[in-house]
Design a protein around this motif. Structure first.
Motif, PDB file in Angstrom:
ATOM      1  N   UNK A 295       0.833  -1.194   0.000  1.00  0.00           N
ATOM      2  CA  UNK A 295       0.000   0.000   0.000  1.00  0.00           C
ATOM      3  C   UNK A 295       0.871   1.248   0.000  1.00  0.00           C
ATOM      4  N   UNK A 296       0.370   2.283  -0.628  1.00  0.00           N
ATOM      5  CA  UNK A 296       1.131   3.529  -0.733  1.00  0.00           C
ATOM      6  C   UNK A 296       0.154   4.693  -0.695  1.00  0.00           C
ATOM      7  N   UNK A 297       0.705   5.881  -0.822  1.00  0.00           N
ATOM      8  CA  UNK A 297      -0.134   7.073  -0.873  1.00  0.00           C
ATOM      9  C   UNK A 297      -0.459   7.604   0.509  1.00  0.00           C
ATOM     10  N   UNK A 298      -1.491   8.417   0.567  1.00  0.00           N
ATOM     11  CA  UNK A 298      -1.853   9.102   1.803  1.00  0.00           C
ATOM     12  C   UNK A 298      -2.746   8.224   2.680  1.00  0.00           C
ATOM     13  N   UNK A 299      -2.671   8.460   3.981  1.00  0.00           N
ATOM     14  CA  UNK A 299      -3.606   7.853   4.919  1.00  0.00           C
ATOM     15  C   UNK A 299      -4.868   8.710   4.902  1.00  0.00           C
ATOM     16  N   UNK A 300      -6.024   8.136   4.640  1.00  0.00           N
ATOM     17  CA  UNK A 300      -7.239   8.947   4.482  1.00  0.00           C
ATOM     18  C   UNK A 300      -7.550   9.795   5.718  1.00  0.00           C
ATOM     19  N   UNK A 301      -7.964  10.998   5.478  1.00  0.00           N
ATOM     20  CA  UNK A 301      -8.377  11.867   6.584  1.00  0.00           C
ATOM     21  C   UNK A 301      -9.620  11.336   7.275  1.00  0.00           C
ATOM     22  N   UNK A 302     -10.353  10.442   6.588  1.00  0.00           N
ATOM     23  CA  UNK A 302     -11.563   9.862   7.190  1.00  0.00           C
ATOM     24  C   UNK A 302     -11.252   9.014   8.413  1.00  0.00           C
ATOM     25  N   UNK A 303      -9.981   8.643   8.618  1.00  0.00           N
ATOM     26  CA  UNK A 303      -9.604   7.874   9.800  1.00  0.00           C
ATOM     27  C   UNK A 303      -9.912   8.639  11.089  1.00  0.00           C
ATOM     28  N   UNK A 304     -10.042   9.939  10.984  1.00  0.00           N
ATOM     29  CA  UNK A 304     -10.334  10.748  12.155  1.00  0.00           C
ATOM     30  C   UNK A 304     -11.676  10.354  12.761  1.00  0.00           C
ATOM     31  N   UNK A 305     -12.526   9.710  11.950  1.00  0.00           N
ATOM     32  CA  UNK A 305     -13.857   9.317  12.428  1.00  0.00           C
ATOM     33  C   UNK A 305     -13.829   7.973  13.157  1.00  0.00           C
ATOM     34  N   UNK A 306     -12.685   7.299  13.166  1.00  0.00           N
ATOM     35  CA  UNK A 306     -12.579   6.002  13.831  1.00  0.00           C
ATOM     36  C   UNK A 306     -12.347   6.219  15.331  1.00  0.00           C
ATOM     37  N   UNK A 307     -13.397   6.613  15.996  1.00  0.00           N
ATOM     38  CA  UNK A 307     -13.289   7.018  17.395  1.00  0.00           C
ATOM     39  C   UNK A 307     -12.997   5.862  18.346  1.00  0.00           C
ATOM     40  N   UNK A 308     -13.194   4.632  17.887  1.00  0.00           N
ATOM     41  CA  UNK A 308     -12.943   3.477  18.750  1.00  0.00           C
ATOM     42  C   UNK A 308     -11.644   2.757  18.405  1.00  0.00           C
ATOM     43  N   UNK A 309     -10.946   3.182  17.361  1.00  0.00           N
ATOM     44  CA  UNK A 309      -9.732   2.503  16.909  1.00  0.00           C
ATOM     45  C   UNK A 309      -8.597   2.724  17.897  1.00  0.00           C
ATOM     46  N   UNK A 310      -8.056   1.627  18.431  1.00  0.00           N
ATOM     47  CA  UNK A 310      -6.931   1.758  19.354  1.00  0.00           C
ATOM     48  C   UNK A 310      -5.763   0.853  18.981  1.00  0.00           C
ATOM     49  N   UNK A 311      -5.864   0.179  17.842  1.00  0.00           N
ATOM     50  CA  UNK A 311      -4.812  -0.764  17.444  1.00  0.00           C
ATOM     51  C   UNK A 311      -4.709  -0.702  15.934  1.00  0.00           C
ATOM     52  N   UNK A 312      -3.661  -0.068  15.437  1.00  0.00           N
ATOM     53  CA  UNK A 312      -3.507   0.163  14.003  1.00  0.00           C
ATOM     54  C   UNK A 312      -2.121  -0.281  13.566  1.00  0.00           C
ATOM     55  N   UNK A 313      -2.080  -1.212  12.612  1.00  0.00           N
ATOM     56  CA  UNK A 313      -0.814  -1.710  12.085  1.00  0.00           C
ATOM     57  C   UNK A 313      -0.784  -1.483  10.579  1.00  0.00           C
ATOM     58  N   UNK A 314       0.050  -0.523  10.157  1.00  0.00           N
ATOM     59  CA  UNK A 314       0.282  -0.225   8.741  1.00  0.00           C
ATOM     60  C   UNK A 314       1.716  -0.547   8.359  1.00  0.00           C
ATOM     61  N   UNK A 315       2.377  -1.365   9.144  1.00  0.00           N
ATOM     62  CA  UNK A 315       3.792  -1.645   8.927  1.00  0.00           C
ATOM     63  C   UNK A 315       4.018  -2.455   7.661  1.00  0.00           C
ATOM     64  N   UNK A 316       5.269  -2.414   7.177  1.00  0.00           N
ATOM     65  CA  UNK A 316       5.694  -3.215   6.028  1.00  0.00           C
ATOM     66  C   UNK A 316       4.849  -2.943   4.794  1.00  0.00           C
ATOM     67  N   UNK A 317       4.722  -1.666   4.471  1.00  0.00           N
ATOM     68  CA  UNK A 317       4.075  -1.224   3.249  1.00  0.00           C
ATOM     69  C   UNK A 317       4.994  -0.242   2.543  1.00  0.00           C
ATOM     70  N   UNK A 318       4.448   0.616   1.717  1.00  0.00           N
ATOM     71  CA  UNK A 318       5.270   1.564   0.953  1.00  0.00           C
ATOM     72  C   UNK A 318       4.752   2.986   1.110  1.00  0.00           C
TER      73      UNK A 318
END
Length: 697
Positions: free
Chosen positions: A438-461
């Motif tokens: 995966x590449x590019x920008x992280x969507x600004x819509x992630x701001x709406x993930x009010x319950x997200x506490x575990x995010x793994x975007x490792x090993x991408x581009x």
């Protein structure tokens, strides 16, 4: 949790219920009644044999209340014109008792219930204990008893024994011969011991047996067709043993069977038709065997099926569309098999489904899979690891998933950008998109993930500066309690370090992993506002600038990995305020000056700082290490899962939603099996392996 190894405390409710009934019957007899002198002597002998105190008991005091033993804690008495006031129940579960069990208890000849479970009692089982002719319930589970089990003695004098629980001890030797004489036995648990050999032939005489729990032993041999004699069985758990051969086709005769688990054995062949068509079956777990067929589950014939785990076998062919007829199905794992094709469109009928793992197969068309499964309105956990190789992350809008809390699509080599529609999954708490392209920008819509506490975007581009939206996630900034109390009855989350298995998502560390990407620029000072973040992985990027002193505001930080970057300057002394920091790695950067020598920094090894030519750490003297070649981010999706664990350098921050399987004894573990399991088992290091709670040696 309630598990497919089925309740190790399987008869606890029954024991408690019968014990309360006996207590009610004895209530009137306790008033102004002394207990039988023989019973009093037996109880005093038991007390004197303990190495610990027993609060609520008195003994050996003339003219005291010692002879009123029916009022002692855990003692129940009943009065009859023939025998007088006699001890009929002794319930001392979870009383922190230590030592051995005295032979004096054999004098309690009217005893019907003996419950000494969940203590630290030890030694061999004394033959005298088996001379209790009226005993109906014997629960010695979760102690430290050892030696052989004398089933001949136990069943020789009494035909009244209905419940026998010896689980969670260290009994050894061959499977006991003699249980066939316990003709009234309804519940038998010998699980979590060291029993070996094949099942004794006389066990098939127990026609009244309702539950048989033999999991976590060393039993072996073929499953006998005489299982059909156990026609009253409701629960049968033979998991975590060494049984081999095929599953016999005998279930037409076991018409009450609701729970069947043989996972983590060495079974081969197919699912027998009588099992696949069992009308009463609710829970079926055959995970971690070598079963090899196409799947034919007759959901019309099994209308009550709620939990199905076929994971870690050699099942092949297309994913069965017929499973869509299992309308009561709540949890399903087909992980780590050889299924191919697409997720059937008819699976959108699985409206009761809450937990699904299809990981480690050869599925294709990730867009179609997500579109179908998004219509399963109660789906809470979805694991698609190691499928859809080389496909594009869907760009089309995926709606639905209104209940989704966990989404794991790592190790798929997916290309493209992270879609903005992920921000619409408002209940999402855990998201793992690691090991893709995966590449590019992280969507600004992630701001709406009010319950997200575990995010793994490792090993991408991903490239460019770390986006601000990742510093604004609600659960890292504010208190955030996970509403997902899983695993309900099946799934475990093999995430954690030092052999821990987190059994609720609320037990996960609040984590953000961006390691092994192509991020550049400075470390955002805004990370310092994320005071509830516990794990931050930024290693193996191209970050530059200094370490912001503001990171000292991450007051709950436990693991911080900044290794293999181009960070310069000194290590801020303000970081010594991070009182919970247990792992810190800044190796292979361009840091200078002295390493702080206060607080948690006194505990970090020299390896946390190596590869910084001008960094001085006392007493470390070997910081000037040759530069190591950092794995290039562009190669992240090309490795095979078996290689991944040996490639990661530095802090073990391979966030574990790769869903590693609980292995059976003597088996290796591969990444990305998400077991439909449920009982004994504790977890794994991040990116590591999982061990069972107690795998027999």
């Amino acid at each position: 949790m309630v598990h497919l190894e089925f309740n190790v405390e399987f008869s606890l409710a029954i024991v408690i219920g019968i014990g309360k009934k006996m207590a009610r019957q004895a209530l009137t007899s306790r008033q102004n009644q002394t207990c039988n002198p023989s019973d009093l002597k037996a109880l005093e002998g038991f007390l004197s044999g303990l190495e610990s105190e027993l609060t609520g008991w008195s003994s050996g005091k003339v003219n005291s209340s010692s002879d009123h033993c029916c009022a002692w804690v855990g003692v129940g008495c009943s009065f009859s014109p023939v025998y007088g006031n006699r001890v009929t129940s002794l319930d001392l579960a979870n009383r922190r008792l230590k030592g051995g069990v005295s032979e004096s208890l054999a004098a309690l000849d009217q005893l019907q219930l003996l419950n000494l479970s969940s203590n630290s009692l030890s030694g061999d089982l004394l033959p005298a204990l088996f001379r209790l002719p009226n005993l109906e319930i014997l629960d010695l589970s979760n102690n430290q008893f050892n030696g052989a089990i004398d089933a001949v003695g136990l069943c020789g004098l009494s035909n009244n024994l209905r419940i026998l629980n010896l689980s969670g001890n260290s009994f050894s030797g061959g499977f006991p011969v003699g249980f066939g004489n316990c003709s009234s036995l309804q519940h038998l648990s010998l699980s979590v011991n060291y029993l070996s050999g094949s099942l004794a032939e006389d066990v098939y005489k127990l026609v009244k047996l309702s539950s048989l729990h033999l999991q976590y032993n060393r039993l072996q041999g073929h499953l006998d067709e005489r299982l059909s004699n156990l026609s009253s069985l409701v629960e049968l758990d033979l998991s975590f043993n060494r049984f081999s051969g095929s599953i016999p086709d005998v279930f037409n005769n076991i018409v009450k069977l609701e729970q069947f688990s043989v996972h983590s054995n060495q079974l081969t062949g197919c699912l027998p038709p009588s099992l696949s068509d069992s009308h009463s079956l609710r829970i079926l777990n055959v995970r971690n065997n070598s079963l090899n067929c196409e799947i034919h589950i007759n959901c019309t014939a099994t209308p009550h099926l709620t939990h199905l785990d076929l994971g870690s076998n050699r099942f092949h062919g297309p994913i069965p569309a017929s499973l869509s007829d299992c309308r009561q199905l709540k949890a399903l794992s087909l992980a780590r098999n050889k299924f191919d094709g697409q997720v059937p469109e008819s699976w959108n009928n699985l409206q009761a489904l809450t937990e699904l793992s299809l990981s480690n197969n050869s599925l294709h068309n990730v867009s179609a899979a997500l579109e179908v499964l998004s219509q399963c309105r109660n789906l809470t956990i979805l694991v698609l690891t190691l499928n859809f190789f080389g496909e594009q992350m869907p760009e089309i809008e995926i709606s639905g998933f209104h209940s989704l809390r966990v989404l794991a699509i790592p190790y798929c080599g997916l290309s493209g950008m992270v879609p903005a529609w992920l921000g619409g999954f408002s209940q999402l708490q855990i998201l793992d998109l690691s090991w893709n392209h995966l590449f590019g920008a992280i969507p600004s819509s992630f701001i709406r993930l009010n319950s997200l506490f575990y995010l793994d975007l490792s090993n991408n581009s991903f490239s460019g500066e770390i986006p601000q939206v990742l510093t604004q996630l609600n659960c890292f900034l504010h208190p955030c309690v996970a509403s997902l109390q899983y695993p309900s009855s099946l799934f475990q989350f093999p995430v954690g370090r030092n052999g821990l298995r987190y059994e609720k998502t609320g037990s996960f560390r609040k984590s953000l992993s961006l390691m092994k990407n192509k991020f550049t620029g400075p470390i955002p000072a805004e990370f310092g506002k994320m005071k509830y973040l516990q794990m931050l992985g930024l290693s193996m990027n191209n970050l530059s600038g200094s370490i912001p002193a503001e990171l000292s505001g991450m007051e709950n930080m436990e693991i911080l990995d900044l290794s293999f970057n181009n960070i310069s300057g000194s290590i801020p002394s303000a970081l010594t305020a991070l009182n919970f920091l247990s792992m810190f790695n800044v190796s292979f950067n361009h840091l200078v000056g002295r390493v702080p020598s206060d607080g948690q920094f006194l505990t970090f090894p020299c390896s946390s700082f190596i590869g910084n030519i001008d960094l001085e750490a006392v007493p470390c003297s070997a910081l000037r290490q040759p530069e190591q070649k950092v794995p290039t981010p562009s190669s992240s999706g090309d490795q095979q899962p078996e290689d991944i664990r040996t490639e990661i350098i530095g802090v073990p921050f391979g966030i574990g939603v790769a869903w590693t399987a609980t292995p059976p004894p003597d088996r290796n573990v591969l990444v990305a099996d998400f077991p439909v399991t449920a009982s004994l088992g504790r977890g794994a290091p991040m990116g590591g392996t999982v061990q069972p709670a107690r795998a027999p040696a």
